[in-house]
Design a protein around this motif. Sequence first.
Motif, PDB file in Angstrom:
ATOM      1  N   PRO A  43      -4.049  10.621  30.680  1.00 15.81           N
ATOM      2  CA  PRO A  43      -3.166   9.601  29.827  1.00 15.81           C
ATOM      3  C   PRO A  43      -2.820  10.285  28.596  1.00 15.81           C
ATOM      4  O   PRO A  43      -3.449  11.447  27.993  1.00 15.81           O
ATOM      5  CB  PRO A  43      -4.276   8.643  28.846  1.00 15.81           C
ATOM      6  N   GLY A  44      -1.574  10.781  28.258  1.00 16.38           N
ATOM      7  CA  GLY A  44      -1.158  11.749  27.382  1.00 16.38           C
ATOM      8  C   GLY A  44      -0.108  12.657  27.473  1.00 16.38           C
ATOM      9  O   GLY A  44       0.041  13.478  26.446  1.00 16.38           O
ATOM     10  N   LYS A  45      -0.722  13.596  28.811  1.00 15.70           N
ATOM     11  CA  LYS A  45      -0.020  14.859  29.513  1.00 15.70           C
ATOM     12  C   LYS A  45       0.616  14.591  30.295  1.00 15.70           C
ATOM     13  O   LYS A  45       1.083  13.801  31.053  1.00 15.70           O
ATOM     14  CB  LYS A  45      -1.620  15.670  30.469  1.00 15.70           C
ATOM     15  N   VAL A  46       2.368  14.898  30.130  1.00 15.87           N
ATOM     16  CA  VAL A  46       3.736  14.950  30.630  1.00 15.87           C
ATOM     17  C   VAL A  46       4.279  16.014  30.805  1.00 15.87           C
ATOM     18  O   VAL A  46       3.673  17.239  30.115  1.00 15.87           O
ATOM     19  CB  VAL A  46       3.860  13.823  29.482  1.00 15.87           C
ATOM     20  N   HIS A  47       4.672  15.922  32.185  1.00 16.02           N
ATOM     21  CA  HIS A  47       5.672  16.964  32.000  1.00 16.02           C
ATOM     22  C   HIS A  47       7.062  16.672  32.126  1.00 16.02           C
ATOM     23  O   HIS A  47       7.289  15.569  33.304  1.00 16.02           O
ATOM     24  CB  HIS A  47       4.991  17.501  33.499  1.00 16.02           C
ATOM     25  N   LEU A  48       8.191  17.477  31.643  1.00  9.51           N
ATOM     26  CA  LEU A  48       9.159  16.750  31.665  1.00  9.51           C
ATOM     27  C   LEU A  48      10.209  17.734  32.712  1.00  9.51           C
ATOM     28  O   LEU A  48      10.219  19.091  32.486  1.00  9.51           O
ATOM     29  CB  LEU A  48      10.287  16.517  30.728  1.00  9.51           C
ATOM     30  N   HIS A  49      10.680  17.036  33.895  1.00 11.17           N
ATOM     31  CA  HIS A  49      11.736  17.743  34.793  1.00 11.17           C
ATOM     32  C   HIS A  49      13.240  17.342  34.323  1.00 11.17           C
ATOM     33  O   HIS A  49      13.219  16.587  33.297  1.00 11.17           O
ATOM     34  CB  HIS A  49      11.847  16.865  36.233  1.00 11.17           C
ATOM     35  N   GLY A  50      13.963  18.364  35.028  1.00 14.48           N
ATOM     36  CA  GLY A  50      15.544  18.282  34.585  1.00 14.48           C
ATOM     37  C   GLY A  50      16.045  16.870  34.841  1.00 14.48           C
ATOM     38  O   GLY A  50      16.988  16.822  34.028  1.00 14.48           O
ATOM     39  N   ARG A  51      15.517  16.151  35.888  1.00 13.07           N
ATOM     40  CA  ARG A  51      15.926  14.230  36.073  1.00 13.07           C
ATOM     41  C   ARG A  51      15.787  13.959  34.615  1.00 13.07           C
ATOM     42  O   ARG A  51      16.211  12.377  34.581  1.00 13.07           O
ATOM     43  CB  ARG A  51      15.086  13.870  37.175  1.00 13.07           C
ATOM     44  N   ASP A  52      14.404  14.170  34.486  1.00 12.70           N
ATOM     45  CA  ASP A  52      14.283  13.054  32.123  1.00 12.70           C
ATOM     46  C   ASP A  52      15.003  13.749  31.611  1.00 12.70           C
ATOM     47  O   ASP A  52      15.283  12.545  30.725  1.00 12.70           O
ATOM     48  CB  ASP A  52      12.595  13.526  31.951  1.00 12.70           C
ATOM     49  N   ARG A  53      16.201  14.242  31.856  1.00 17.57           N
ATOM     50  CA  ARG A  53      17.327  14.018  30.814  1.00 17.57           C
ATOM     51  C   ARG A  53      18.175  13.074  31.177  1.00 17.57           C
ATOM     52  O   ARG A  53      18.765  12.882  30.158  1.00 17.57           O
ATOM     53  CB  ARG A  53      18.553  15.404  30.400  1.00 17.57           C
ATOM     54  N   TYR A  54      18.143  12.728  32.145  1.00 17.17           N
ATOM     55  CA  TYR A  54      19.141  11.529  32.472  1.00 17.17           C
ATOM     56  C   TYR A  54      17.993   9.630  32.606  1.00 17.17           C
ATOM     57  O   TYR A  54      18.572   8.255  31.879  1.00 17.17           O
ATOM     58  CB  TYR A  54      19.805  11.604  33.785  1.00 17.17           C
ATOM     59  N   VAL A  55      16.207  10.028  33.060  1.00 12.06           N
ATOM     60  CA  VAL A  55      16.045   8.841  33.109  1.00 12.06           C
ATOM     61  C   VAL A  55      15.292   8.426  31.767  1.00 12.06           C
ATOM     62  O   VAL A  55      15.582   7.237  31.329  1.00 12.06           O
ATOM     63  CB  VAL A  55      14.724   9.203  33.996  1.00 12.06           C
ATOM     64  N   ASN A  56      15.484   9.481  30.728  1.00 11.90           N
ATOM     65  CA  ASN A  56      14.920   9.452  29.455  1.00 11.90           C
ATOM     66  C   ASN A  56      15.441  10.693  28.067  1.00 11.90           C
ATOM     67  O   ASN A  56      14.894  11.345  27.986  1.00 11.90           O
ATOM     68  CB  ASN A  56      13.078   9.624  29.004  1.00 11.90           C
ATOM     69  N   PRO A  57      16.918  10.485  28.010  1.00 13.06           N
ATOM     70  CA  PRO A  57      17.343  11.157  27.204  1.00 13.06           C
ATOM     71  C   PRO A  57      17.281  11.554  26.149  1.00 13.06           C
ATOM     72  O   PRO A  57      17.451  12.660  26.024  1.00 13.06           O
ATOM     73  CB  PRO A  57      18.626  10.973  27.366  1.00 13.06           C
ATOM     74  N   GLN A  58      16.483  10.921  25.924  1.00 14.58           N
ATOM     75  CA  GLN A  58      16.325  10.389  23.598  1.00 14.58           C
ATOM     76  C   GLN A  58      14.648  11.516  23.692  1.00 14.58           C
ATOM     77  O   GLN A  58      14.762  12.415  22.879  1.00 14.58           O
ATOM     78  CB  GLN A  58      15.800   8.802  23.466  1.00 14.58           C
ATOM     79  N   LEU A  59      13.924  10.970  24.192  1.00 16.06           N
ATOM     80  CA  LEU A  59      12.690  11.814  24.546  1.00 16.06           C
ATOM     81  C   LEU A  59      12.474  13.669  25.089  1.00 16.06           C
ATOM     82  O   LEU A  59      12.469  14.731  24.831  1.00 16.06           O
ATOM     83  CB  LEU A  59      11.416  11.318  25.665  1.00 16.06           C
ATOM     84  N   TYR A  60      13.928  13.922  26.236  1.00 16.54           N
ATOM     85  CA  TYR A  60      14.104  14.445  26.543  1.00 16.54           C
ATOM     86  C   TYR A  60      15.329  15.737  25.078  1.00 16.54           C
ATOM     87  O   TYR A  60      14.581  16.945  24.879  1.00 16.54           O
ATOM     88  CB  TYR A  60      15.158  15.052  27.923  1.00 16.54           C
ATOM     89  N   GLU A  61      16.017  15.692  24.496  1.00 20.91           N
ATOM     90  CA  GLU A  61      16.849  15.934  23.894  1.00 20.91           C
ATOM     91  C   GLU A  61      16.004  16.329  22.687  1.00 20.91           C
ATOM     92  O   GLU A  61      16.135  17.719  22.226  1.00 20.91           O
ATOM     93  CB  GLU A  61      17.989  14.981  23.217  1.00 20.91           C
ATOM     94  N   ALA A  62      14.639  15.387  22.002  1.00 18.37           N
ATOM     95  CA  ALA A  62      14.391  15.946  21.402  1.00 18.37           C
ATOM     96  C   ALA A  62      13.019  16.853  21.016  1.00 18.37           C
ATOM     97  O   ALA A  62      12.842  17.533  21.030  1.00 18.37           O
ATOM     98  CB  ALA A  62      13.414  14.281  20.935  1.00 18.37           C
ATOM     99  N   VAL A  63      12.345  16.887  22.760  1.00 16.24           N
ATOM    100  CA  VAL A  63      11.900  18.070  23.473  1.00 16.24           C
ATOM    101  C   VAL A  63      13.017  19.309  23.072  1.00 16.24           C
ATOM    102  O   VAL A  63      11.904  19.984  22.827  1.00 16.24           O
ATOM    103  CB  VAL A  63      11.094  17.598  24.446  1.00 16.24           C
ATOM    104  N   GLN A  64      13.493  19.238  23.370  1.00 24.98           N
ATOM    105  CA  GLN A  64      14.629  20.420  23.476  1.00 24.98           C
ATOM    106  C   GLN A  64      15.174  21.313  22.715  1.00 24.98           C
ATOM    107  O   GLN A  64      14.664  22.156  21.926  1.00 24.98           O
ATOM    108  CB  GLN A  64      15.788  20.561  23.817  1.00 24.98           C
ATOM    109  N   GLU A  65      14.336  20.512  21.253  1.00 25.97           N
ATOM    110  CA  GLU A  65      14.898  21.060  20.137  1.00 25.97           C
ATOM    111  C   GLU A  65      13.843  20.929  19.383  1.00 25.97           C
ATOM    112  O   GLU A  65      13.965  21.574  18.311  1.00 25.97           O
ATOM    113  CB  GLU A  65      15.641  19.909  18.900  1.00 25.97           C
ATOM    114  N   ALA A  66      12.778  20.495  19.975  1.00 24.32           N
ATOM    115  CA  ALA A  66      11.159  20.997  18.997  1.00 24.32           C
ATOM    116  C   ALA A  66      11.255  21.816  19.200  1.00 24.32           C
ATOM    117  O   ALA A  66      10.607  22.687  20.183  1.00 24.32           O
ATOM    118  CB  ALA A  66      10.556  19.960  19.601  1.00 24.32           C
TER     119      ALA A  66
END
Length: 581
Positions: A467-490
């Motif tokens: 729990p808590g350890k997450v791996h974001l792939h390219g497909r997550d930019r469509y599945v969870n765009p708000q999280l992916y965009e925020a992570v990109q800018e962090a």
Amino acid sequence: MQRLSTGSGWGLFSRLFFFSLFTACTTTSEEPPQAVPGVVARLGDTILQASELRDFAISTPQNLRSKQEGAAAREDYLRSLLVKHLLYLEAQVWELQESMEVQKRVAASWHQHLIEIYRNEQPPIQVEVDEEEIRRYFEENDLGRQRQLAGILVEEESQAQEVLAKLAAGASFADLARQYSVHKGSAAQGGVWGYISRQQARRLKIPDEVFRELPVGVVSDVLPINKRYLVMRFLQDRPGSLDEHQARIHSVLHAGKLKEAKREQVRSLARAFGWKIESAGLDLLLKKAAAYSAVHRQHFSPREAVQPLFTYQGGQVTIGAYVDALWEDAGRAHSGWGMKDSAAVVAAAESTVMESAILLAAAKRAGIPERPAEQNWLEQTRWEFMVRQVRKEEVEDKAAVSEEEAEEFYQSHEDLFRKSDQFDLIEVLVETEEKAQDLLATLERGDATLLDLAREHTIRTESQEEPGKVHLHGRDRYVNPQLYEAVQEAARGEIVGPVQVKGGYSLFKVLHREEGELPPFSRMARRAHSLLRQQKEDRIFEELVDELLEKYQDRITIYQDELAAALPDTLIQRLAATERD
């Protein structure tokens, strides 16, 4: 007739034109025609009804709907509808209703439409499947036996031979699967694909004799699977029950019976219409078949191609039409399908040209083409194909892309071709912003780490490892765009949030970022061609629209009050909300 040349306006004229048009409501110095209830605009003698504009706006695909609000959105929808009418006016000027290409496309759509109407009006065909048929199918297809498959799928035959050699030397099948297999679903599992039946083995291109005879634990020879190569073995067998297959078997048998019943219905209609083969046409066809290994239309003169091969009450099928139908299945046509003798011609015609010809004749006999609704459909279809032809000739045919242009586009737009970045992060996802703020305060006081909070509070169930350890792939930019965009800018190591994302509110910290690779142009060439071509088409189309608006500006009148009533703000908002959803 002189056709439009495309300019370089990039839509500027149309934007200025519509600003002035919607300000003045008309583009002529003469007194505009008086407003009529339910009429939003006039284009010469053409009236644009409020109902037509409403239907047009509602039927506009979501990704093409206006991003504007209120009056600006109404202008967008009316402009798009006016453009269609302008293209139709230009098509009439060019007399495209006489174009052979347009006539051919309209006729094909019209005939298919009539056939569908006729079919829909016939009583439904009833077929039955009994238990004995289901049991016989189960036994004949060996569905009572399932075999657990383990496989190593590779791209090259040399790799498959290398795998075989290493297996022979005592290497672990599971380890080699993890190392070599491109079958992502099984490689991490040591090559285990799961249980398959004989039918599933056939779909995988595994020969029947391999499925039937390969002993458990014995490795197969290299098997070609489409364009790849498989080394496989069976791990164990288990019996399959009739119950688990019954519904699917019933569906397969029912579909087969229904298909055969429809064929028999067509055969019966063909007999009623006097369907018969013409000996002169048959002799000519077989003569060509004897002279050529694969007969094409070009092997016939224009006069020969229109010679009847089959006739029936109300029509005929020409030699050219029959040969064209055969080549819709190029693989079989290359082998001489439907050309061997009269029996082969009759059989091939039954599965290609007879059904459409006879059902069209039946539709005509039923008077379907004369119905007012169908005549309206025909006129609308002709209208649509004429508009498409203008776009094809004036836009699509002028938007060719060279290899050099595509490569230059690729080099100057690398972000369009680069694979998405991947991230490893620690995240805690909670239901409310208030709870996220409380957890953030806990972090700021130093009472716990982000990972401690994630282990205790996160509601994300798809986290990896723990729990808590997450791996974001390219497909997550469509599945969870708000999280992916925020992570990109962090920034790495910085605690970010709360951020509203899919499923709740997120606090996260980026641990690792892997920048997406840029594939070489050789792999991206097709996409570069497609993107640049679309860009060119958009530009040329806007230029065409500018010229059409300028050409016909003195014939356009818009009625603002009727436009506002046709597309009220409530409808505009509903369309925008649907687009956002």
